[in-house]
Design a protein around this motif. Sequence first.
Motif, PDB file in Angstrom:
ATOM      1  N   GLY A 223      -3.478 -11.096  18.658  1.00 48.37           N
ATOM      2  CA  GLY A 223      -3.028  -9.716  18.482  1.00 48.37           C
ATOM      3  C   GLY A 223      -2.584  -9.367  17.078  1.00 48.37           C
ATOM      4  O   GLY A 223      -2.092  -8.268  16.833  1.00 48.37           O
ATOM      5  N   ASN A 224      -2.734 -10.311  16.150  1.00 47.62           N
ATOM      6  CA  ASN A 224      -2.351 -10.031  14.765  1.00 47.62           C
ATOM      7  C   ASN A 224      -3.470  -9.276  14.053  1.00 47.62           C
ATOM      8  O   ASN A 224      -4.622  -9.313  14.478  1.00 47.62           O
ATOM      9  CB  ASN A 224      -2.087 -11.345  14.013  1.00 47.62           C
ATOM     10  N   SER A 225      -3.135  -8.604  12.961  1.00 45.94           N
ATOM     11  CA  SER A 225      -4.197  -7.972  12.171  1.00 45.94           C
ATOM     12  C   SER A 225      -4.233  -8.513  10.744  1.00 45.94           C
ATOM     13  O   SER A 225      -5.094  -8.132   9.960  1.00 45.94           O
ATOM     14  CB  SER A 225      -4.033  -6.444  12.155  1.00 45.94           C
ATOM     15  N   SER A 226      -3.300  -9.404  10.392  1.00 42.40           N
ATOM     16  CA  SER A 226      -3.355 -10.053   9.076  1.00 42.40           C
ATOM     17  C   SER A 226      -2.809 -11.469   9.198  1.00 42.40           C
ATOM     18  O   SER A 226      -2.179 -11.818  10.203  1.00 42.40           O
ATOM     19  CB  SER A 226      -2.561  -9.258   8.033  1.00 42.40           C
ATOM     20  N   ILE A 227      -3.052 -12.271   8.164  1.00 41.82           N
ATOM     21  CA  ILE A 227      -2.658 -13.683   8.212  1.00 41.82           C
ATOM     22  C   ILE A 227      -2.255 -14.158   6.823  1.00 41.82           C
ATOM     23  O   ILE A 227      -2.807 -13.707   5.809  1.00 41.82           O
ATOM     24  CB  ILE A 227      -3.832 -14.541   8.757  1.00 41.82           C
ATOM     25  N   ALA A 228      -1.288 -15.070   6.780  1.00 42.10           N
ATOM     26  CA  ALA A 228      -0.888 -15.680   5.513  1.00 42.10           C
ATOM     27  C   ALA A 228      -1.959 -16.675   5.069  1.00 42.10           C
ATOM     28  O   ALA A 228      -2.565 -17.357   5.899  1.00 42.10           O
ATOM     29  CB  ALA A 228       0.450 -16.394   5.675  1.00 42.10           C
ATOM     30  N   LYS A 229      -2.190 -16.746   3.762  1.00 38.74           N
ATOM     31  CA  LYS A 229      -3.215 -17.648   3.229  1.00 38.74           C
ATOM     32  C   LYS A 229      -2.946 -19.102   3.637  1.00 38.74           C
ATOM     33  O   LYS A 229      -3.877 -19.831   4.011  1.00 38.74           O
ATOM     34  CB  LYS A 229      -3.287 -17.531   1.704  1.00 38.74           C
ATOM     35  N   LYS A 230      -1.697 -19.519   3.608  1.00 38.63           N
ATOM     36  CA  LYS A 230      -1.348 -20.896   3.961  1.00 38.63           C
ATOM     37  C   LYS A 230      -1.757 -21.199   5.403  1.00 38.63           C
ATOM     38  O   LYS A 230      -2.325 -22.261   5.698  1.00 38.63           O
ATOM     39  CB  LYS A 230       0.161 -21.106   3.787  1.00 38.63           C
ATOM     40  N   LYS A 231      -1.491 -20.254   6.298  1.00 41.62           N
ATOM     41  CA  LYS A 231      -1.848 -20.429   7.703  1.00 41.62           C
ATOM     42  C   LYS A 231      -3.370 -20.443   7.868  1.00 41.62           C
ATOM     43  O   LYS A 231      -3.925 -21.263   8.612  1.00 41.62           O
ATOM     44  CB  LYS A 231      -1.236 -19.286   8.534  1.00 41.62           C
ATOM     45  N   LEU A 232      -4.058 -19.541   7.161  1.00 39.43           N
ATOM     46  CA  LEU A 232      -5.514 -19.467   7.233  1.00 39.43           C
ATOM     47  C   LEU A 232      -6.146 -20.774   6.776  1.00 39.43           C
ATOM     48  O   LEU A 232      -7.040 -21.315   7.451  1.00 39.43           O
ATOM     49  CB  LEU A 232      -6.026 -18.306   6.376  1.00 39.43           C
ATOM     50  N   LYS A 264      -7.422  -8.259   0.763  1.00 42.54           N
ATOM     51  CA  LYS A 264      -6.132  -8.861   0.445  1.00 42.54           C
ATOM     52  C   LYS A 264      -5.071  -7.798   0.678  1.00 42.54           C
ATOM     53  O   LYS A 264      -5.132  -6.710   0.093  1.00 42.54           O
ATOM     54  CB  LYS A 264      -6.136  -9.323  -1.012  1.00 42.54           C
ATOM     55  N   THR A 265      -4.107  -8.060   1.561  1.00 40.54           N
ATOM     56  CA  THR A 265      -3.111  -7.031   1.878  1.00 40.54           C
ATOM     57  C   THR A 265      -1.889  -7.126   0.964  1.00 40.54           C
ATOM     58  O   THR A 265      -1.327  -6.117   0.566  1.00 40.54           O
ATOM     59  CB  THR A 265      -2.659  -7.153   3.345  1.00 40.54           C
ATOM     60  N   THR A 266      -1.471  -8.363   0.666  1.00 37.78           N
ATOM     61  CA  THR A 266      -0.382  -8.605  -0.289  1.00 37.78           C
ATOM     62  C   THR A 266      -0.793  -9.824  -1.106  1.00 37.78           C
ATOM     63  O   THR A 266      -1.928 -10.292  -0.998  1.00 37.78           O
ATOM     64  CB  THR A 266       0.951  -8.893   0.435  1.00 37.78           C
ATOM     65  N   GLN A 267       0.130 -10.361  -1.862  1.00 37.10           N
ATOM     66  CA  GLN A 267      -0.187 -11.478  -2.746  1.00 37.10           C
ATOM     67  C   GLN A 267      -0.843 -12.643  -2.023  1.00 37.10           C
ATOM     68  O   GLN A 267      -1.816 -13.205  -2.494  1.00 37.10           O
ATOM     69  CB  GLN A 267       1.102 -11.966  -3.436  1.00 37.10           C
ATOM     70  N   ASN A 268      -0.341 -12.979  -0.832  1.00 40.02           N
ATOM     71  CA  ASN A 268      -0.869 -14.152  -0.129  1.00 40.02           C
ATOM     72  C   ASN A 268      -1.194 -13.878   1.338  1.00 40.02           C
ATOM     73  O   ASN A 268      -1.077 -14.760   2.184  1.00 40.02           O
ATOM     74  CB  ASN A 268       0.139 -15.315  -0.213  1.00 40.02           C
ATOM     75  N   ARG A 269      -1.604 -12.646   1.627  1.00 43.28           N
ATOM     76  CA  ARG A 269      -1.966 -12.302   3.002  1.00 43.28           C
ATOM     77  C   ARG A 269      -3.317 -11.594   3.004  1.00 43.28           C
ATOM     78  O   ARG A 269      -3.642 -10.852   2.070  1.00 43.28           O
ATOM     79  CB  ARG A 269      -0.902 -11.423   3.662  1.00 43.28           C
ATOM     80  N   TYR A 270      -4.069 -11.810   4.111  1.00 38.65           N
ATOM     81  CA  TYR A 270      -5.445 -11.301   4.177  1.00 38.65           C
ATOM     82  C   TYR A 270      -5.717 -10.689   5.548  1.00 38.65           C
ATOM     83  O   TYR A 270      -5.050 -11.012   6.534  1.00 38.65           O
ATOM     84  CB  TYR A 270      -6.433 -12.432   3.902  1.00 38.65           C
ATOM     85  N   ALA A 271      -6.725  -9.828   5.587  1.00 40.32           N
ATOM     86  CA  ALA A 271      -7.121  -9.181   6.837  1.00 40.32           C
ATOM     87  C   ALA A 271      -8.615  -8.908   6.813  1.00 40.32           C
ATOM     88  O   ALA A 271      -9.212  -8.761   5.739  1.00 40.32           O
ATOM     89  CB  ALA A 271      -6.355  -7.876   7.035  1.00 40.32           C
ATOM     90  N   MET A 272      -9.218  -8.835   8.001  1.00 40.65           N
ATOM     91  CA  MET A 272     -10.590  -8.366   8.081  1.00 40.65           C
ATOM     92  C   MET A 272     -10.620  -6.912   7.608  1.00 40.65           C
ATOM     93  O   MET A 272      -9.711  -6.135   7.909  1.00 40.65           O
ATOM     94  CB  MET A 272     -11.120  -8.444   9.521  1.00 40.65           C
ATOM     95  N   SER A 273     -11.667  -6.536   6.902  1.00 43.04           N
ATOM     96  CA  SER A 273     -11.726  -5.210   6.276  1.00 43.04           C
ATOM     97  C   SER A 273     -11.534  -4.073   7.276  1.00 43.04           C
ATOM     98  O   SER A 273     -10.837  -3.091   6.996  1.00 43.04           O
ATOM     99  CB  SER A 273     -13.068  -5.019   5.560  1.00 43.04           C
ATOM    100  N   THR A 745       1.047  -7.749  11.162  1.00 46.17           N
ATOM    101  CA  THR A 745       0.129  -6.626  11.022  1.00 46.17           C
ATOM    102  C   THR A 745      -0.027  -6.193   9.567  1.00 46.17           C
ATOM    103  O   THR A 745       0.826  -6.468   8.722  1.00 46.17           O
ATOM    104  CB  THR A 745       0.603  -5.414  11.842  1.00 46.17           C
ATOM    105  N   VAL A 746      -1.105  -5.486   9.329  1.00 42.89           N
ATOM    106  CA  VAL A 746      -1.366  -4.923   8.003  1.00 42.89           C
ATOM    107  C   VAL A 746      -0.285  -3.896   7.650  1.00 42.89           C
ATOM    108  O   VAL A 746       0.165  -3.827   6.500  1.00 42.89           O
ATOM    109  CB  VAL A 746      -2.770  -4.277   7.960  1.00 42.89           C
ATOM    110  N   ILE A 747       0.140  -3.111   8.639  1.00 41.45           N
ATOM    111  CA  ILE A 747       1.194  -2.114   8.379  1.00 41.45           C
ATOM    112  C   ILE A 747       2.453  -2.803   7.885  1.00 41.45           C
ATOM    113  O   ILE A 747       3.102  -2.324   6.942  1.00 41.45           O
ATOM    114  CB  ILE A 747       1.469  -1.276   9.657  1.00 41.45           C
TER     115      ILE A 747
END
Length: 753
Positions: A223-232, A264-273, A745-747
């Motif tokens: 149910g998440n919409s973004s993820i931390a790079k470390k976790k990914l 890239k949503t923030t410095q170290n977080r990502y999301a599907m476009s 989430t991205v929000i």
Amino acid sequence: MEKLTGTIKKVLFVSDSGYCIAVLDSGKKICGTYIQADIKKFEGEMVRLTGAWVKHKKYGDQFAFESLEPMEEQLYFFLTKVVKGVGKAVAKILVGKYTEDELVDIIENNPNKLLKIKGIKEKKLQTITDSWQKYRHLKELSLYLSKYGVTTNLISKIFEKFGAVANIVEKIEQNPYILVQIDGIGFIKADEIAKSIGIDRKSIFRVRACINFALNEYCNSKGNSSIAKKKLFALIDDMLKFSDENMLYERCLLDQISSGDIKKTTQNRYAMSMLYFAEKKIKEFFENRRRQQTQTIVADFDSYIEQKQKSFGFVLSGEQKMAVSHINNGEKTLALVGYAGTGKSTSSRALLELLEEIYDYSDIRCIALSGIAAQRISDTTGYNSSTIQSLLIAYEEKDYFDFDVLLLDECSMVNSIMFYQITSKIRHDMVFIVVGDDGQLPAIGAGDILSDILRYKLTTICKLTRIYRQNENHAIATIANDIRVGQLPVYNKEFEDFKFHDVSIPEFYKQKATLSQFEFSVLRDENSQDTLRAILDYAIAQKQSLDRLLKQKQIKEFLTYFQVISPMKGGLLGVNNLNNLLQNIFNPSHGSAVAGYECEFRLGDKVIHIKNENMKAQTMTQYKDKSDEFIEKRVFNGQLGLIIRLNFGDSVAIVLYPNDDIVVYYDFSELRGLISLAYSLTIHKTQGMEYQMAVIPMSFSHFIMHNTKLLYTAITRAKTMCVVVGEKVAFETACKRIENTRRETVIQDLAGS
């Protein structure tokens, strides 16, 4: 591998996936999967099989075939058995006039040449060429993929997805990871095929596919919409069995950002476009509307409320008046949020009636995710309603909705993509009201929109907290709200609308400590059997009422009168077993039925559609008039219906969906993948629904699913009576086990959380 030849005397069984059992004229039984054509067309035909003998505990010796080929010329078989409308006479002319290679060349490169053959017109020629392409490509795909352990069922899905793609085998060989687009082929299966083909373990194709899959899986399943790079990167390490390959991951991640697949949503977080775009637009939507206010609707608000309360027949609380005053003062967007029993529906009615002072009745709309929820908000407010999906389809070709007020009910159920689709159609001057309960389970799919609205105050919020009870003997709302906050409710008194049916193991903890593991397991099984018997007794007690509703053709009422809600699908008290047992109570077999997965479908069964799909349908008027005209209708996951006809001649089941006033036609082969029995449903499947009576099993066998959000959601599905049946200790533990997992989430990323 052994070889076997013989004539197929009779096909005994065929599953939806193509698995079949047949008997040869010699009496030998064969079994296996065949999808290139309808296996029943082989009856009376001589075949060549390759496989091995196996011993079935029930059916004895069987020849399990890996390949099955007609003994006669392949093209003759194809023309007479696969292509509709080409008889043996035309087929004999073709195979007598041309060699197989010549005929294949003509079909593929110069098909018009066949118009000279007596019996072949343009329409039949088109059928021949289309059928040949499908048959040839499917066979080519089967021969290629079966070497890598891909099941025939999956090969069918791959063909459905890529059948029209030129050189599909070549494309799969180059990049087998394109197969992850197929439902049922995850990264792991595609990776097995890739390894068999010999793709480099550190191939860019492989790493990029793994990144996409890990990101999608983390979002869609959690149910998440973004993820931390470390976790990914940790997920990728685990899937690829790598370590210290962060440079490779970084390079592939940059490639996917450059191609637009990932943001890239923030410095170290990502999301599907897609998710990034949807949630970014949602946040901007609320920000832009914060500055939009218009004139006051009624000047003397207090007098207006005083008069309205007389027509309502109830007095608005201070919280409810505050919600109405926000709209009266010109707010264009409002979030009305409340727990069970706090008066969200009556508040919604008050809001909409105020807006009718300046807008026409026809310009006010309500929507909800399920048809039943949409009907309920219409019944309680008196305004036009529809499902979200049907509204979006109706306005698919338009830029904006052409009405003035939109109320979205059950907002907690709406995921990011769907919420964006709604808001993208809302004009800047429309009034938009979202109504929801943040105590319920969040949406299926990525995003946590209602929680984000509350957490970041994205719009004006009115929170309803006062619980309304008709009298002291009505307890559903009070019990549910105690559970919501992790507080053990007073639940074992006599109430008109709630009952706890105690089927506990005596001295549970003492017996667990003193009995052996086997002895305690036997005790647990006996307790589950007792719980099951109690549930079935409640079902039997309601059968007469349900039969009466069916006899009176009150189908809507029948579908929502009695519901068993279980936390899980498997096990004695799981949905699958309960459905089979409840089916035998409510709709006992009269002989004619269609086999499904772990069940059979009978005339008169209560069913639920389980996959968003465009379906062949008719309006009820068309169906009653026996019209030959059909419509294509989008049928959505979660719609409740009733099987009203089984046509064995055409192999079609007809299901009535009363909330949409349509009947939908299902080929028997589609049933297993598109509908399920609905006498018992999981808690997630009942979100947005409301039933006159709900029965909920409560057992430690479901302990993994026990938490406050699930139990709160289940209990609040009941309108007039909720019965919890099972172990007291399991229920009390679930009441205190607070579920507070926060979705990422991205929000949240954009808001700086």
